[in-house]
Design a protein around this motif. Structure first.
Motif, short mmCIF file in Angstrom:
data_model
loop_
_atom_site.label_atom_id
_atom_site.label_comp_id
_atom_site.label_asym_id
_atom_site.label_seq_id
_atom_site.Cartn_x
_atom_site.Cartn_y
_atom_site.Cartn_z
N CYS A 103 -5.66 -1.16 -4.42
CA CYS A 103 -5.62 -2.12 -3.31
C CYS A 103 -6.53 -3.31 -3.59
CB CYS A 103 -6.05 -1.46 -2.00
SG CYS A 103 -4.84 -0.32 -1.30
N SER A 106 -5.93 -7.07 -0.88
CA SER A 106 -5.69 -6.86 0.54
C SER A 106 -6.50 -7.80 1.44
CB SER A 106 -5.98 -5.40 0.92
OG SER A 106 -7.25 -5.00 0.46
N ILE A 159 0.84 -1.20 0.00
CA ILE A 159 0.00 0.00 0.00
C ILE A 159 0.87 1.25 0.00
CG2 ILE A 159 -1.69 1.32 1.34
CD1 ILE A 159 -2.80 -1.36 2.31
#
Length: 257
Positions: free
Chosen positions: A75, A81, A32
């Motif tokens: 993401c 994630s 990230i």
């Protein structure tokens, strides 16, 4: 998950739990961070310093929201994630939900800079979302004080709902009451706040000198009852137990006959 944590979840509706796999959590944060550098430009050479000191870049308003949405897309599509978070807290999620898991399709990323006048208001996720879900609230740096989230535990939520019935439409008075008794939950980096969506929660204006970067991700058992949301519109299969995989393969064969 330890018996004491299970009991705390039953009694209070939330737990703060350290990661089983800190390496997975570090990998997620680093990815990230790398994506954020591409979007916002080079700044600090360390993820924790970058996230904590992000407000020094002076990005705000529409520009911040546009960049945040871009980062959310990356993401979701490139980092995956939800899988990293599951790896980091696998034993806890297994204890809470079982082995047949759905994970939220879209990553939810919140960036709250010091003094941001738009914190998350007092709310519950259920009804609306299924009460059979678990929400993983994951800070990317240490979360404390007004940089953290507040909750009303299970019993306080039940008392608050009884009070709301008598207040009728006076939400402002109700919210003031709830925030006055709410508990701020400090969560150090390397841990997560995992809560049941039936409890009230929210955040205050961030009065600390650091920016708050947090992810939240929902997990649900494949076979758990639904609420108002179609599961495969908002969720995707994360993992299946061997027995469930056998059953799905069986049903596919039967359907082709």
């Amino acid at each position: 998950m330890r018996a004491s944590l299970k009991q705390h979840m039953l009694d209070f509706g939330y737990i703060v739990v350290p990661a089983d796999n800190l390496e997975a959590l570090d990998q997620l944060r680093d990815q990230i961070y790398q994506k954020a550098l591409e979007i916002f430009g080079p700044c600090e050479d360390d993820p924790a310093r970058f996230f904590n000191h992000f407000h020094n870049l002076g990005v705000s308003g529409a520009a911040l929201n546009e960049s945040r949405l871009r980062l959310i897309r990356e993401c979701t599509e490139e980092i995956n994630s939800g899988t990293f978070i599951h790896k980091a807290f696998e034993s806890t999620l297994l204890s809470l939900l079982g082995p047949d898991l759905l994970v939220q399709r879209t990553t939810n990323l919140v960036i709250q800079q010091p003094g941001d006048p738009n914190p998350s208001e007092l709310h519950r996720d259920s009804p609306g979302n299924s009460p059979y879900e678990a929400v993983v609230w994951l800070p990317l740096t240490d979360s404390y004080g007004t940089k953290a989230m507040y909750v009303l535990d299970r019993k306080e939520t039940e008392k608050a709902l009884e009070k709301l019935d008598h207040l009728e439409s006076d939400w402002e008075t109700f919210e003031e009451h709830c925030t006055s008794i709410a508990k701020t939950v400090d969560v150090p980096y390397g841990s997560a706040l995992i809560f049941w969506p039936g409890i009230f929660h929210g955040s205050f204006i961030n009065r600390e000198k650091e920016t708050r970067w947090t992810l939240n991700m929902r997990y649900k058992n494949l076979f758990a009852p639904l609420d108002k949301k179609e599961p495969f519109e908002f969720f995707k299969i994360l993992q299946l137990s061997p027995l469930t995989q056998l059953a799905i393969d069986f049903q596919k064969r039967e359907a082709l006959k």
